[in-house]
Structures are given as C-alpha cells and as structure tokens.
Design an enzyme around this catalytic site. Structure first.
Site, PDB file in Angstrom:
ATOM      1  N   HIS A 180       0.847  -1.277  -0.194  1.00 36.09           N
ATOM      2  CA  HIS A 180       0.184   0.063  -0.006  1.00 36.09           C
ATOM      3  C   HIS A 180       0.840   1.170   0.049  1.00 36.09           C
ATOM      4  CE1 HIS A 180      -3.545  -2.708   1.298  1.00 36.09           C
ATOM      5  NE2 HIS A 180      -2.251  -3.320   2.012  1.00 36.09           N
ATOM      6  N   SER A 201      14.587  21.998 -16.731  1.00 37.54           N
ATOM      7  CA  SER A 201      13.193  22.625 -16.880  1.00 37.54           C
ATOM      8  C   SER A 201      13.644  23.938 -17.538  1.00 37.54           C
ATOM      9  CB  SER A 201      12.656  23.101 -15.429  1.00 37.54           C
ATOM     10  OG  SER A 201      11.948  24.282 -15.879  1.00 37.54           O
ATOM     11  N   LYS A 209      15.776  22.242 -11.510  1.00 41.93           N
ATOM     12  CA  LYS A 209      14.931  20.752 -11.742  1.00 41.93           C
ATOM     13  C   LYS A 209      15.680  19.901 -12.590  1.00 41.93           C
ATOM     14  CE  LYS A 209      11.410  19.865 -11.337  1.00 41.93           C
ATOM     15  NZ  LYS A 209      10.015  20.274 -11.942  1.00 41.93           N
ATOM     16  N   GLU A 219       9.363   8.567 -17.118  1.00 40.13           N
ATOM     17  CA  GLU A 219       8.082   8.917 -17.141  1.00 40.13           C
ATOM     18  C   GLU A 219       7.717   8.668 -18.580  1.00 40.13           C
ATOM     19  OE1 GLU A 219       7.285  12.996 -15.344  1.00 40.13           O
ATOM     20  OE2 GLU A 219       9.498  13.004 -15.585  1.00 40.13           O
TER      21      GLU A 219
END
Ligand code: ARG
Length: 468
Positions: A158, A279, A285, A292
C-alpha cells in the site's frame, strides 16, 4: 493521375486518387519490403524446382528479385501509392526490370498468403532482437542485485513501510518478471514460425507446389495445415502485442518507483545526468523524463493490442481488407519496446543509488514490528496475541516517538514477560532482512542464491558482460 490496377481486368472505372490513397498500405507495409522479396525468392525457387516454371524462368525472376533486394539495402526502391501495397510495388518493379515474365511469379500464390508470409517473417525476425534486448536489461538487473545484496530499504505494501528488504531482492523481482517476458516471447516464436505460403487465396492451389520447401527456405519450422487458417490467422501478432504489453507494464512499474525514489521526499536514487532533463524555467530542476516516458508509452502498446484484437473480432474467414490494419500497431509496438528496453538498460546501469538514505528510512519506521511479533510467536505465544501486544507497543512508540529497538527492556517486558535482552538482536533492521532465509525470501543468502540462478538462466548472455 489514377492508373489502372494490376487486378483491373474486370473493372471499367478506377477509384479517385483520394480513395486509392485511403486504400493503399505502401506507406507502412514498405517496412516488410525485405521480407516480401525474401518470400518471393523462396516461392519462385520452389516453382522452378517443382517444374511449375522452367528453371530458366525461375532463375531470371530470382535474379531480378535479388537485384531489387540489393537496391533495397542501398535505400533505392521507388515505391508508389498507385501500386497500392508492397507486394504489387515489388512486382511492378520486377516487371520493369525483366518484363512480362515477372507476371509468372504470382503463379500458385495470392496476396493473401503473401502478406501473411511477409508478416510472419517480419515478426519472426524481430523476436530474437527483442529477446536479446530483454536479456541485456536482465544482465544489468543481476549486476545491480549482486552489488546491493546488503543494501537495505523499506519494503512497502500500500506504499506504506512494511518490512525492510534487500535492494538486491527488489532488483531480482524485476529480473524474474523479465524472465517470464523472455519465455513468453520465446513461446511466441512457435506460433510465428509457421509458413502460410502456398495457402494461396484461401483454398490452396491446383499446382503441384512444395510448401515444405518454401517453409524451409524461409526458416519456418512448420507449415499451416489448413489453408483457411493460414491466411486468416493473426494470433501470432496478437500474442506478440500481448507480450509487448505485459513487458511494458513491467517496465512502467519499475519506472514509477524510479520516479518516486528520485523525488525530494525519497532521495533513494538519483538519475545520472545522461538520463535526466532540466526545466526551461526552473533552473534547479532535474526531471526523470525517460522513466516517465517509458511509463507513458505503455499506453500506445496497450492501444496497439486493443486495436488488433478489435480489428480481428468478428471477421469471417478468410482474408478481409480489415486485416490490412494489422501491421502498424505491431511496427509501432516494436519500436516502442526496443526503445524502452534500450533506455531502461542505460538508465539502470548509470543509476546513482543512495544506500544511506534507504538505510535511514528503516530506522524509525516500525517496519521491524513483525520481528517482535515473530519473536513472541517463536516463544510459544499464539501469533494473534503477539500481534496485539506489538500493536500496542507500536502505538506507544508513535506517541512517544520511540522506535521499538530504542525502548528499554523493562518497557518491552511490561508488555510481555516472554521478552528477554536477546530481542534487540532481532529488532535490528539488518537482522530482520538477513534472517529471512525462507525459500525466495529477502535474506542475504537467499538473494545471493537468486543472483546465481539468474546468471545461470542468462547463460551466454551473461558471460563476459561488464556493466559500467
Ligand atoms: N495490402 C494488403 C494487406 O496488407 C495485402 C493483401 C491484399 N489482399 C487482397 N485480397 N486484397 O492486407
């Protein structure tokens, strides 16, 4: 200008160009040009050997096809929408080369068994490449597992800290998932390595063809024993896409964890600069884009599978033009899985693992609570009672901000007189991992055993590899 088709004998009108473009597949089925020529060479060789064509005729056609094959490798085939698909384009190019004799190539053959043959060949050629790429990723997983047998991190259920585990154990879980992928693609080969050539349009042919010969020439292990099935079957492609989908699902789970683990909150890992992006507005960043993107590309592969399943649903036997829609998804899924495997291999090889952060995360998270319950159960207390006692200690620990291993012996003994000083040994998170020596458990020896088995499974793919 719209030109009359190869099959246009019984037609008085030609379709408008936009309709021809809509019906044409050359834009994408040119990916099977090599397979189409290969299939034709096998077919004409057989036509010559069986005496259906004279050996001279067969040799001339074969020579023309071989020239086309060379031109193809040099990137030089001129393909047109007017010739609809790769099969008719190649035949038109052959006709331009050797004249009307080219028309004999299609004796005892239909585009229906031809396209099925090309497609089987295409998948058959890709399967070993997919398996080899999968194994390269498995090699990296084994290497990482071997190096991190004793690196400890919180195992979760979980997404909540559950019990400490070895990072090597974690990597070997993915190794095993990929091993099943390898086995599935391997099995897929059995359903792909079947020759449809000679099924002709749907019913076979009156010519005395030799289907075994063409199958052997093309490297197929078997021939379809039913001509209707031969031209109608796309199961091998659906199976391939299902395998690709399963593989992408596996990769996406690993990617998800890498994305989480590289976040500020976790900081368990850092992507190498080579596998991260910045970024355009926020200078600080460092984004795990590649992980992804692999996670995102799962969607298109599932789409490819759903697309083909849907195309094939409810189709009457035998060939239907719907089936022209079978190829793009398979091509797309192949590009996607090969790219994803390649990037994943590089990303994992260069991954910076922050073992200290992982180790710190199990120090005060009560993930050793099961150890204490097991300790009491081993001393004869029913596990349910042990669970309740430890639950109360955990509650107290949360309220007083005291991990179990930092509680004084008197406190522990007040909860259960069965507890003695040796309990602190069991409560050490390292011990919690090391002692889980049950078959397939996260204990160090068990993980070492898994690594050894993994290397054996990889065999030649492992031998001599170095990962830097
Ligand atoms: N371009 C077609 C396809 O990809 C080739 C087979 C066409 N056969 C036919 N009978 N129209 O499916």
């Amino acid at each position: 200008m719209a030109v009359k088709k190869m099959w246009g004998g019984r037609f008085n009108a030609v379709s408008p160009e936009f309709a021809q473009e809509f019906g044409a597949s050359i834009d994408f089925d040119q990916a099977m040009a090599a397979e189409d020529i290969e299939g034709s060479i096998a077919h004409v060789t057989m036509l010559g050997d069986t005496g259906i064509l004279s050996q001279d005729e067969a040799a001339t056609i074969k020579h023309g096809l071989q020239e086309l094959s060379e031109e193809l490798t040099q990137g030089g085939l001129e393909l047109t929408v007017a010739n609809e698909d790769i099969h008719m384009n190649i035949e038109a190019l052959l006709t331009a080369k050797i004249g009307p004799l080219a028309g004999k190539l299609h004796t005892a053959r239909s585009r229906n068994d031809q396209v099925a043959t090309d497609f089987h060949l295409w998948v058959q050629h890709r399967l070993p490449e997919v398996i080899a790429s999968l194994k390269k990723l498995q090699v990296v997983l084994v290497h990482q597992a071997e190096q991190h047998v004793e690196t400890i991190l919180p195992g979760t259920t979980h997404l909540q800290h559950a019990q400490p585990i070895s990072l090597g154990h974690y990597f070997m879980a993915y190794f095993n998932m990929l091993q099943r992928d390898v086995e599935r693609f391997d099995f897929n080969q059995q359903h792909t390595s079947i020759s449809p050539l000679g099924a002709a349009a749907l019913a076979g042919t009156t010519f005395p063809i030799d289907r075994q010969e063409t199958a052997e020439l093309l490297g197929f292990q078997h021939v379809y024993t039913n001509s209707l099935d031969a031209v109608s079957d796309r199961d091998f492609a659906i199976e391939y896409l299902a395998n690709a989908s399963m593989l992408m699902m596996h990769l996406s789970r690993l990617c998800e964890e890498l994305v989480l683990w590289s976040s500020y909150e976790y900081q368990y890992v850092e992507m190498d600069d080579a596998y991260a992006t910045g970024s355009s507005i926020m200078p600080q960043k460092k984004n795990p884009d590649y992980a992804e993107l692999i996670r995102g590309k799962v969607g298109r592969v599932y789409g490819d599978l759903t697309g083909l399943l849907t195309v094939m649903k409810g189709l009457p036997l035998a060939y239907n033009k719907d089936m022209q829609e079978d190829k793009e998804g398979v091509f797309d899924a192949t590009t996607t899985i090969m790219g994803s495997l390649h990037v994943m291999t590089g990303m994992l090889t260069t991954l910076h693992i922050k073992a200290d952060r992982m180790g710190d995360a199990v120090k005060a998270d009560f993930s050793n609570a099961t150890e204490l319950a097991d300790y009491l159960a081993a001393k004869g207390l029913p596990f349910r009672q042990a669970h309740a006692i430890v639950g109360q200690l955990v509650l107290m620990g949360i309220q007083t901000n005291t991990p179990l291993q930092d509680m004084p012996l008197a406190t522990l003994q007040a909860a259960s007189p069965l507890i003695t000083a040796d309990v602190y040994h069991d409560l050490d998170p390292v011990m919690a991992v090391e002692r889980r020596q049950s078959l397939g458990g996260t204990g160090f020896d068990s993980v070492r055993q898994q690594v050894a088995t993994g290397k054996q499974l990889l065999g030649d793919a492992y031998a001599g590899t170095t990962v830097d």
